[in-house]
Scaffold this motif. Structure first.
Motif, PDB file in Angstrom:
ATOM      1  N   PRO A   1       0.808  -1.226   0.000  1.00  0.00           N
ATOM      2  CA  PRO A   1       0.000   0.000   0.000  1.00  0.00           C
ATOM      3  C   PRO A   1       0.838   1.272   0.000  1.00  0.00           C
ATOM      4  CG  PRO A   1      -0.910  -1.603   1.532  1.00  0.00           C
ATOM      5  CD  PRO A   1       0.403  -2.157   1.069  1.00  0.00           C
ATOM      6  N   ALA A   2       1.993   1.248   0.651  1.00  0.00           N
ATOM      7  CA  ALA A   2       2.849   2.439   0.679  1.00  0.00           C
ATOM      8  C   ALA A   2       3.323   2.806  -0.721  1.00  0.00           C
ATOM      9  CB  ALA A   2       4.052   2.201   1.590  1.00  0.00           C
ATOM     10  N   GLY A   3       3.636   1.777  -1.529  1.00  0.00           N
ATOM     11  CA  GLY A   3       4.039   2.036  -2.907  1.00  0.00           C
ATOM     12  C   GLY A   3       2.890   2.537  -3.742  1.00  0.00           C
ATOM     13  N   ALA A   4       1.709   1.946  -3.558  1.00  0.00           N
ATOM     14  CA  ALA A   4       0.523   2.387  -4.295  1.00  0.00           C
ATOM     15  C   ALA A   4       0.211   3.839  -3.995  1.00  0.00           C
ATOM     16  CB  ALA A   4      -0.667   1.502  -3.946  1.00  0.00           C
ATOM     17  N   GLY A   5       0.410   4.248  -2.739  1.00  0.00           N
ATOM     18  CA  GLY A   5       0.118   5.613  -2.340  1.00  0.00           C
ATOM     19  C   GLY A   5       0.964   6.644  -3.064  1.00  0.00           C
ATOM     20  N   ILE A   6       2.198   6.286  -3.374  1.00  0.00           N
ATOM     21  CA  ILE A   6       3.070   7.214  -4.107  1.00  0.00           C
ATOM     22  C   ILE A   6       2.533   7.457  -5.517  1.00  0.00           C
ATOM     23  CG2 ILE A   6       5.349   7.446  -5.170  1.00  0.00           C
ATOM     24  CD1 ILE A   6       5.418   8.115  -2.241  1.00  0.00           C
ATOM     25  N   PHE A   7       2.080   6.410  -6.183  1.00  0.00           N
ATOM     26  CA  PHE A   7       1.519   6.587  -7.524  1.00  0.00           C
ATOM     27  C   PHE A   7       0.240   7.419  -7.479  1.00  0.00           C
ATOM     28  CE2 PHE A   7       4.304   2.963  -8.389  1.00  0.00           C
ATOM     29  CZ  PHE A   7       4.848   3.339  -9.606  1.00  0.00           C
ATOM     30  N   GLU A   8      -0.570   7.243  -6.443  1.00  0.00           N
ATOM     31  CA  GLU A   8      -1.776   8.045  -6.298  1.00  0.00           C
ATOM     32  C   GLU A   8      -1.424   9.524  -6.120  1.00  0.00           C
ATOM     33  OE1 GLU A   8      -3.878   6.343  -3.022  1.00  0.00           O
ATOM     34  OE2 GLU A   8      -4.212   4.424  -4.044  1.00  0.00           O
ATOM     35  N   ARG A   9      -0.420   9.793  -5.298  1.00  0.00           N
ATOM     36  CA  ARG A   9       0.015  11.180  -5.092  1.00  0.00           C
ATOM     37  C   ARG A   9       0.549  11.780  -6.387  1.00  0.00           C
ATOM     38  NH1 ARG A   9       4.077  10.994  -0.127  1.00  0.00           N
ATOM     39  NH2 ARG A   9       4.302  13.216  -0.628  1.00  0.00           N
ATOM     40  N   ALA A  10       1.275  10.988  -7.163  1.00  0.00           N
ATOM     41  CA  ALA A  10       1.814  11.485  -8.425  1.00  0.00           C
ATOM     42  C   ALA A  10       0.705  11.872  -9.385  1.00  0.00           C
ATOM     43  CB  ALA A  10       2.721  10.428  -9.059  1.00  0.00           C
ATOM     44  N   ASN A  11      -0.320  11.034  -9.475  1.00  0.00           N
ATOM     45  CA  ASN A  11      -1.446  11.359 -10.348  1.00  0.00           C
ATOM     46  C   ASN A  11      -2.112  12.667  -9.939  1.00  0.00           C
ATOM     47  OD1 ASN A  11      -0.997   9.016 -11.761  1.00  0.00           O
ATOM     48  ND2 ASN A  11      -2.997   8.103 -11.361  1.00  0.00           N
ATOM     49  N   GLU A  12      -2.242  12.878  -8.632  1.00  0.00           N
ATOM     50  CA  GLU A  12      -2.857  14.114  -8.136  1.00  0.00           C
ATOM     51  C   GLU A  12      -2.002  15.335  -8.469  1.00  0.00           C
ATOM     52  OE1 GLU A  12      -3.410  13.495  -3.984  1.00  0.00           O
ATOM     53  OE2 GLU A  12      -4.916  11.909  -4.240  1.00  0.00           O
ATOM     54  N   VAL A  13      -0.706  15.210  -8.312  1.00  0.00           N
ATOM     55  CA  VAL A  13       0.198  16.330  -8.571  1.00  0.00           C
ATOM     56  C   VAL A  13       0.215  16.701 -10.048  1.00  0.00           C
ATOM     57  CG1 VAL A  13       2.633  17.034  -8.578  1.00  0.00           C
ATOM     58  CG2 VAL A  13       1.668  15.883  -6.580  1.00  0.00           C
ATOM     59  N   LEU A  14       0.292  15.699 -10.908  1.00  0.00           N
ATOM     60  CA  LEU A  14       0.455  15.947 -12.337  1.00  0.00           C
ATOM     61  C   LEU A  14      -0.861  16.200 -13.067  1.00  0.00           C
ATOM     62  CD1 LEU A  14       3.177  13.255 -13.141  1.00  0.00           C
ATOM     63  CD2 LEU A  14       3.519  15.710 -12.793  1.00  0.00           C
ATOM     64  N   GLY A  15      -1.954  15.681 -12.525  1.00  0.00           N
ATOM     65  CA  GLY A  15      -3.240  15.893 -13.172  1.00  0.00           C
ATOM     66  C   GLY A  15      -3.522  14.966 -14.334  1.00  0.00           C
ATOM     67  N   PHE A  16      -2.752  13.898 -14.467  1.00  0.00           N
ATOM     68  CA  PHE A  16      -3.039  12.866 -15.468  1.00  0.00           C
ATOM     69  C   PHE A  16      -2.621  11.517 -14.895  1.00  0.00           C
ATOM     70  CE2 PHE A  16       1.225  14.449 -16.592  1.00  0.00           C
ATOM     71  CZ  PHE A  16       1.953  13.284 -16.664  1.00  0.00           C
ATOM     72  N   ASP A  17      -2.983  10.439 -15.592  1.00  0.00           N
ATOM     73  CA  ASP A  17      -2.793   9.097 -15.045  1.00  0.00           C
ATOM     74  C   ASP A  17      -1.394   8.556 -15.366  1.00  0.00           C
ATOM     75  OD1 ASP A  17      -3.156   6.649 -13.892  1.00  0.00           O
ATOM     76  OD2 ASP A  17      -5.023   6.178 -14.931  1.00  0.00           O
ATOM     77  N   LEU A  18      -0.398   9.039 -14.628  1.00  0.00           N
ATOM     78  CA  LEU A  18       0.974   8.548 -14.797  1.00  0.00           C
ATOM     79  C   LEU A  18       1.053   7.079 -14.422  1.00  0.00           C
ATOM     80  CD1 LEU A  18       4.022   9.318 -15.293  1.00  0.00           C
ATOM     81  CD2 LEU A  18       4.181   9.577 -12.817  1.00  0.00           C
ATOM     82  N   ARG A  19       0.313   6.702 -13.409  1.00  0.00           N
ATOM     83  CA  ARG A  19       0.319   5.306 -12.952  1.00  0.00           C
ATOM     84  C   ARG A  19      -0.028   4.356 -14.098  1.00  0.00           C
ATOM     85  NH1 ARG A  19      -3.670   4.583  -8.194  1.00  0.00           N
ATOM     86  NH2 ARG A  19      -4.984   5.561  -9.776  1.00  0.00           N
ATOM     87  N   LYS A  20      -1.037   4.689 -14.873  1.00  0.00           N
ATOM     88  CA  LYS A  20      -1.444   3.821 -15.981  1.00  0.00           C
ATOM     89  C   LYS A  20      -0.357   3.714 -17.032  1.00  0.00           C
ATOM     90  CE  LYS A  20      -5.151   3.005 -19.315  1.00  0.00           C
ATOM     91  NZ  LYS A  20      -6.463   3.483 -19.852  1.00  0.00           N
ATOM     92  N   VAL A  21       0.331   4.822 -17.310  1.00  0.00           N
ATOM     93  CA  VAL A  21       1.411   4.797 -18.296  1.00  0.00           C
ATOM     94  C   VAL A  21       2.547   3.900 -17.802  1.00  0.00           C
ATOM     95  CG1 VAL A  21       3.115   6.175 -19.544  1.00  0.00           C
ATOM     96  CG2 VAL A  21       0.813   7.084 -19.173  1.00  0.00           C
ATOM     97  N   CYS A  22       2.880   3.994 -16.506  1.00  0.00           N
ATOM     98  CA  CYS A  22       3.936   3.141 -15.948  1.00  0.00           C
ATOM     99  C   CYS A  22       3.549   1.667 -16.017  1.00  0.00           C
ATOM    100  CB  CYS A  22       4.205   3.516 -14.502  1.00  0.00           C
ATOM    101  SG  CYS A  22       5.005   5.104 -14.243  1.00  0.00           S
TER     102      CYS A  22
END
Length: 313
Positions: free
Chosen positions: A26-47
């Motif tokens: 969950p700690a790793g998942a949380g970082i991707f969630e924060r990144a999506n919020e900061v950038l405003g697009f789905d970086l997690r999906k691209v990764c």
């Protein structure tokens, strides 16, 4: 024991990176969630899903690698069995320097991610305007690569810019000069010369406009003063002494050579006896083995690698 955390730069990206870590921790998942919020697009999906053509762009690969490395770092920090593993030194290759500074506590996650995203955008814009390229030269020392650049340049820009490890140096310059370098490399004794899949002539004067844009962004960012954890600058292999020097070093990095091998040789000479590469792929682990085969490097790039570390702790 003296420990160093190492973080990869552009080129380490691979479709699927971070997906297993986010699923298992969950700690790793949380970082991707924060990144999506900061950038405003789905970086997690691209990764996690690609496509590779999107992930491999300069504008996308840099924030993607930073976020994946940060997710792995967060797991390392929060798992009870590994939370005691702390670095005395952090270092990153090119863009990885931002992750190193984040890991050292000198810049917030959100600020570092925005800076890396801005860096990628500025480098892409400069590349579009200048039309350069990069070539990896295998099997030649620094002097011979210098001779190759002078012969292949023919008045065009061509210079060594990435000193990765003994026998692996990347040159950067105009497209024509890079093509001539590939043709002439065998005559100079090179084992291999290969054009890299990058957008332009990174780490040369052709990135001057990107450096100007990045300096503005860095100057507006809150960067802490270096303390207990030291970070060597890619541009001179010296530890950053101040926040102002960090702004200068990260700006100069875009138009100056990356002295990775010298940075690692310094850490080894100063007694670092345990390295952890934290981020996608195994690029830095491979380079370290060519710098010093005896160096102890633990690669943390997947959920399985973290699990193995936890079980062995």
């Amino acid at each position: 024991m003296t420990t160093a955390f190492l973080f990869p730069g552009q080129g380490a990206q691979v479709v699927g990176m971070g997906a297993d870590v986010a699923s298992a921790y969950p700690a790793g998942a949380g970082i991707f969630e924060r990144a999506n919020e900061v950038l405003g697009f789905d970086l997690r999906k691209v990764c996690f899903e690609g496509p590779a053509e999107t992930l491999n762009t300069t504008t996308m690969s840099q924030p993607a690698i930073f976020t994946t490395s940060a997710a792995l770092l967060e797991v390392l920090r929060t798992e009870p069995a590994t939370s005691g593993i702390v670095p005395q030194i952090t270092a990153g290759l090119s863009m990885g320097e931002y992750t190193a500074l984040y890991a050292a506590g000198l810049v917030r996650f959100e600020d570092a991610l925005r800076l890396v995203h801005k860096r990628g955008q500025a480098m892409q814009a400069a590349a579009d305007a200048t039309q350069g390229a990069m070539v990896s030269i295998m099997g030649l020392d620094e002097d011979k690569v210098g001779l190759l650049c002078r012969e292949a340049g023919q008045g065009d820009l061509l210079e060594p810019v990435n000193f990765n490890c003994p026998g692996q140096i990347v040159v950067s310059g105009t497209i024509g000069a890079c093509e001539r370098a590939i043709e002439l490399a065998p005559q100079h004794g090179a084992l291999k010369a290969m054009r890299l899949e990058v957008a332009g002539a990174f780490h040369t004067a052709m990135m001057a406009s990107a450096a100007d844009a990045l300096r503005q962004a860095l100057s507006a960012c809150q960067i802490g003063e270096p303390g207990r954890i030291k970070t060597p600058a890619n541009v001179d292999a010296q530890y950053y002494p101040s926040a102002a020097s960090i702004v200068d070093g990260l700006t100069r990095q875009l138009t100056s050579p990356i002295l990775w091998a010298r940075c690692m040789q310094r850490l080894l000479a100063e007694g670092v006896d345990q390295f952890y590469e934290i981020g996608p792929n195994r690029v830095l682990t491979g380079l370290m083995k060519r710098i010093d085969r005896k160096a102890k490097v633990v690669n943390l790039s997947t959920a399985d690698s973290i699990k193995a570390l936890i079980e062995g702790a």
